[in-house]
Motif scaffolding. Sequence first.
Motif, PDB file in Angstrom:
ATOM      1  N   ILE A  52       0.872  -1.166   0.000  1.00 53.78           N
ATOM      2  CA  ILE A  52       0.000   0.000   0.000  1.00 53.78           C
ATOM      3  C   ILE A  52       0.912   1.220   0.000  1.00 53.78           C
ATOM      4  CG2 ILE A  52      -1.714   1.341   1.292  1.00 53.78           C
ATOM      5  CD1 ILE A  52      -2.725  -1.296   2.458  1.00 53.78           C
ATOM      6  N   VAL A  53       0.678   2.160  -0.892  1.00 53.46           N
ATOM      7  CA  VAL A  53       1.558   3.331  -1.008  1.00 53.46           C
ATOM      8  C   VAL A  53       0.751   4.601  -0.759  1.00 53.46           C
ATOM      9  CG1 VAL A  53       3.146   4.616  -2.482  1.00 53.46           C
ATOM     10  CG2 VAL A  53       2.991   2.128  -2.689  1.00 53.46           C
ATOM     11  N   LEU A  54       1.310   5.465   0.088  1.00 56.96           N
ATOM     12  CA  LEU A  54       0.756   6.799   0.311  1.00 56.96           C
ATOM     13  C   LEU A  54       1.796   7.808  -0.157  1.00 56.96           C
ATOM     14  CD1 LEU A  54      -0.401   4.857   2.747  1.00 56.96           C
ATOM     15  CD2 LEU A  54      -1.297   7.022   3.603  1.00 56.96           C
ATOM     16  N   PRO A  55       1.699   8.277  -1.402  1.00 54.89           N
ATOM     17  CA  PRO A  55       2.704   9.211  -1.918  1.00 54.89           C
ATOM     18  C   PRO A  55       2.618  10.565  -1.210  1.00 54.89           C
ATOM     19  CG  PRO A  55       1.439   8.193  -3.696  1.00 54.89           C
ATOM     20  CD  PRO A  55       0.709   7.924  -2.421  1.00 54.89           C
ATOM     21  N   THR A  56       3.770  11.086  -0.855  1.00 53.71           N
ATOM     22  CA  THR A  56       3.832  12.442  -0.286  1.00 53.71           C
ATOM     23  C   THR A  56       4.572  13.386  -1.214  1.00 53.71           C
ATOM     24  OG1 THR A  56       5.887  11.995   0.935  1.00 53.71           O
ATOM     25  CG2 THR A  56       3.821  11.495   2.055  1.00 53.71           C
ATOM     26  N   THR A  57       5.000  12.884  -2.368  1.00 53.85           N
ATOM     27  CA  THR A  57       5.634  13.717  -3.392  1.00 53.85           C
ATOM     28  C   THR A  57       4.957  13.395  -4.722  1.00 53.85           C
ATOM     29  OG1 THR A  57       7.365  12.156  -4.077  1.00 53.85           O
ATOM     30  CG2 THR A  57       7.825  13.540  -2.137  1.00 53.85           C
ATOM     31  N   TYR A  58       5.568  13.829  -5.808  1.00 52.32           N
ATOM     32  CA  TYR A  58       4.953  13.659  -7.125  1.00 52.32           C
ATOM     33  C   TYR A  58       5.793  12.735  -8.015  1.00 52.32           C
ATOM     34  CZ  TYR A  58       2.636  17.663  -5.117  1.00 52.32           C
ATOM     35  OH  TYR A  58       1.968  18.486  -4.254  1.00 52.32           O
ATOM     36  N   ALA A  59       6.457  11.762  -7.405  1.00 53.84           N
ATOM     37  CA  ALA A  59       7.385  10.902  -8.134  1.00 53.84           C
ATOM     38  C   ALA A  59       6.707  10.076  -9.219  1.00 53.84           C
ATOM     39  CB  ALA A  59       8.120   9.984  -7.154  1.00 53.84           C
ATOM     40  N   GLY A  60       5.508   9.579  -8.952  1.00 57.86           N
ATOM     41  CA  GLY A  60       4.797   8.778  -9.947  1.00 57.86           C
ATOM     42  C   GLY A  60       5.185   7.317  -9.985  1.00 57.86           C
ATOM     43  N   SER A  61       6.232   6.924  -9.263  1.00 58.80           N
ATOM     44  CA  SER A  61       6.708   5.537  -9.338  1.00 58.80           C
ATOM     45  C   SER A  61       5.733   4.552  -8.721  1.00 58.80           C
ATOM     46  CB  SER A  61       8.073   5.410  -8.655  1.00 58.80           C
ATOM     47  OG  SER A  61       8.005   5.815  -7.303  1.00 58.80           O
ATOM     48  N   GLU A  62       4.779   5.060  -7.939  1.00 51.41           N
ATOM     49  CA  GLU A  62       3.813   4.182  -7.286  1.00 51.41           C
ATOM     50  C   GLU A  62       2.877   3.488  -8.269  1.00 51.41           C
ATOM     51  OE1 GLU A  62       2.224   8.293  -7.674  1.00 51.41           O
ATOM     52  OE2 GLU A  62       4.045   7.488  -6.731  1.00 51.41           O
ATOM     53  N   VAL A  63       2.834   3.934  -9.518  1.00 52.97           N
ATOM     54  CA  VAL A  63       1.934   3.301 -10.491  1.00 52.97           C
ATOM     55  C   VAL A  63       2.703   2.572 -11.594  1.00 52.97           C
ATOM     56  CG1 VAL A  63       0.023   4.880 -10.072  1.00 52.97           C
ATOM     57  CG2 VAL A  63       1.722   5.461 -11.805  1.00 52.97           C
ATOM     58  N   THR A  64       3.982   2.330 -11.390  1.00 51.16           N
ATOM     59  CA  THR A  64       4.778   1.690 -12.442  1.00 51.16           C
ATOM     60  C   THR A  64       5.245   0.295 -12.032  1.00 51.16           C
ATOM     61  OG1 THR A  64       7.038   2.318 -11.783  1.00 51.16           O
ATOM     62  CG2 THR A  64       5.704   4.003 -12.896  1.00 51.16           C
ATOM     63  N   PRO A  65       5.542  -0.564 -13.029  1.00 54.85           N
ATOM     64  CA  PRO A  65       6.135  -1.870 -12.753  1.00 54.85           C
ATOM     65  C   PRO A  65       7.663  -1.816 -12.804  1.00 54.85           C
ATOM     66  CG  PRO A  65       5.532  -1.775 -15.042  1.00 54.85           C
ATOM     67  CD  PRO A  65       5.173  -0.422 -14.451  1.00 54.85           C
ATOM     68  N   ILE A  66       8.214  -0.624 -12.575  1.00 57.55           N
ATOM     69  CA  ILE A  66       9.650  -0.413 -12.731  1.00 57.55           C
ATOM     70  C   ILE A  66      10.324  -0.285 -11.373  1.00 57.55           C
ATOM     71  CG2 ILE A  66      11.416   1.117 -13.707  1.00 57.55           C
ATOM     72  CD1 ILE A  66       9.228   2.018 -15.720  1.00 57.55           C
ATOM     73  N   LEU A  67      11.451  -0.940 -11.228  1.00 57.55           N
ATOM     74  CA  LEU A  67      12.251  -0.843 -10.011  1.00 57.55           C
ATOM     75  C   LEU A  67      13.703  -0.596 -10.394  1.00 57.55           C
ATOM     76  CD1 LEU A  67      12.868  -1.226  -6.957  1.00 57.55           C
ATOM     77  CD2 LEU A  67      13.035  -3.684  -7.420  1.00 57.55           C
ATOM     78  N   GLY A  68      14.286   0.457  -9.827  1.00 57.39           N
ATOM     79  CA  GLY A  68      15.713   0.712 -10.000  1.00 57.39           C
ATOM     80  C   GLY A  68      16.439   0.418  -8.704  1.00 57.39           C
ATOM     81  N   GLU A  69      17.512  -0.367  -8.780  1.00 56.72           N
ATOM     82  CA  GLU A  69      18.280  -0.743  -7.590  1.00 56.72           C
ATOM     83  C   GLU A  69      19.756  -0.453  -7.819  1.00 56.72           C
ATOM     84  OE1 GLU A  69      16.369  -4.341  -5.370  1.00 56.72           O
ATOM     85  OE2 GLU A  69      16.655  -4.944  -7.451  1.00 56.72           O
ATOM     86  N   THR A  70      20.473  -0.176  -6.721  1.00 56.90           N
ATOM     87  CA  THR A  70      21.882   0.186  -6.833  1.00 56.90           C
ATOM     88  C   THR A  70      22.766  -0.768  -6.043  1.00 56.90           C
ATOM     89  OG1 THR A  70      21.266   2.515  -7.079  1.00 56.90           O
ATOM     90  CG2 THR A  70      23.551   2.046  -6.497  1.00 56.90           C
ATOM     91  N   VAL A  71      23.821  -1.226  -6.705  1.00 55.59           N
ATOM     92  CA  VAL A  71      24.864  -2.039  -6.071  1.00 55.59           C
ATOM     93  C   VAL A  71      26.205  -1.533  -6.568  1.00 55.59           C
ATOM     94  CG1 VAL A  71      25.836  -4.341  -5.765  1.00 55.59           C
ATOM     95  CG2 VAL A  71      23.373  -4.083  -6.006  1.00 55.59           C
ATOM     96  N   ASP A  72      27.125  -1.238  -5.655  1.00 54.07           N
ATOM     97  CA  ASP A  72      28.480  -0.806  -6.021  1.00 54.07           C
ATOM     98  C   ASP A  72      28.461   0.342  -7.041  1.00 54.07           C
ATOM     99  OD1 ASP A  72      29.542  -2.778  -4.365  1.00 54.07           O
ATOM    100  OD2 ASP A  72      29.558  -4.258  -5.985  1.00 54.07           O
ATOM    101  N   ALA A  73      27.678   1.358  -6.745  1.00 52.70           N
ATOM    102  CA  ALA A  73      27.608   2.583  -7.556  1.00 52.70           C
ATOM    103  C   ALA A  73      27.064   2.348  -8.959  1.00 52.70           C
ATOM    104  CB  ALA A  73      28.974   3.255  -7.642  1.00 52.70           C
ATOM    105  N   THR A  74      26.407   1.213  -9.169  1.00 58.58           N
ATOM    106  CA  THR A  74      25.790   0.933 -10.463  1.00 58.58           C
ATOM    107  C   THR A  74      24.297   0.712 -10.266  1.00 58.58           C
ATOM    108  OG1 THR A  74      27.806  -0.080 -11.345  1.00 58.58           O
ATOM    109  CG2 THR A  74      25.738  -0.603 -12.461  1.00 58.58           C
ATOM    110  N   LYS A  75      23.485   1.523 -10.946  1.00 66.65           N
ATOM    111  CA  LYS A  75      22.038   1.412 -10.827  1.00 66.65           C
ATOM    112  C   LYS A  75      21.480   0.687 -12.040  1.00 66.65           C
ATOM    113  CE  LYS A  75      17.922   4.118  -9.625  1.00 66.65           C
ATOM    114  NZ  LYS A  75      17.432   5.463  -9.230  1.00 66.65           N
ATOM    115  N   THR A  76      20.697  -0.343 -11.788  1.00 66.07           N
ATOM    116  CA  THR A  76      20.058  -1.095 -12.858  1.00 66.07           C
ATOM    117  C   THR A  76      18.547  -1.077 -12.636  1.00 66.07           C
ATOM    118  OG1 THR A  76      20.290  -3.168 -11.619  1.00 66.07           O
ATOM    119  CG2 THR A  76      22.036  -2.613 -13.192  1.00 66.07           C
TER     120      THR A  76
END
Length: 353
Positions: free
Chosen positions: A101-125
């Motif tokens: 369950i997501v309660l957005p407090t900003t306007y990022a928009g990521s709450e409605v996407t199937p996209i996930l960005g993750e970071t390991v060792d300064a590399t974001k995929t």
Amino acid sequence: MVFEPGGRQHVARELERLGHTRAMVLSTPRQHAQATELADSLGKLAVGVFPDARMHTPVEVTERAVVMARDLSADCVIAIGGGSTTGLGKAIALRTDLDQIVLPTTYAGSEVTPILGETVDATKTTLRSLKVVPETVIYDIDLTLSLPTAVTVNSALNSLAHAVEALWAQDPDPVTLLMAREAITTFVACLPRIVTDPGDRDARAAALYGAWLAGTCLATVGMALHHKLCHVLGGTFDLPHAETHAVVLPYVVAYNAPAALEAATVVERVLGAPGATALRTFVDHLGAPTSLRELGMPESGITEAADRCLAAPYYNPRPVEREPLRDLIRDAWAGNPPRADGYGTAAASNTTS
């Protein structure tokens, strides 16, 4: 999707609808108090608070959150915050299949996407998976009224970038293009009003509407150079996510304009001037950052950023070439005006970086 002032009061109802009784609440350190207040309001329905969400969703943070969720026998997560907190909820869901369950407090928009960005060792995929799509999103205007103006502006410009880049996507459709145009028009109309009066409820409601539109565009079509470059810059140099989008967008619009006439025309029509120049002026007037240097990127990282961008092929309406790309990044780093020539190869040949 719940659009309702005071909607946060209905979290318990959504938990019941989803059949959950042991929620773990997520937040960033800055919003720890807000998350605790939400958990307290849920009583026994909340089993704990994890307040360590971070920008760019570092995997080591996610792993700690997963351990806590398992130790608490949590049966779902509730993310209250912006893109960092939403990203953590998605990363947990990817690994555990817990509902969100997501309660957005900003306007990022990521709450409605199937996209996930993750970071390991300064590399974001990034990845796309239906497993990370939240089950419930509650848009509550009241949660945004205390959002500082600077955070408001940068967050909304991040969403604006989703909409602009959707206009030159490889796989557009008429509905997404319509939503992208509507999102751009909405943000251009409401952001100056919020800057003038941060308590303007109608403008805040419009911004949430714009965020939903732009996020849905991001969910529907693939992105291109703008998002690729911002992910590289954020992951490599730990730059703030939304601010990086705000700085970079006018330069990518200039770069792609010769090959993306529809996008350039839409932006020009809404802002009343050529796309890249108009966007830069708009960003300036809103008081948003205008250079990567002021966000903390070192000048020595310009070439590295270009090389990392080129390391894996991806779609863009115009081929991404090393020298023009370095020129683009150098201008964005220095805060120079976007180039009227669209970063053509002739201009690129004069670079000395």
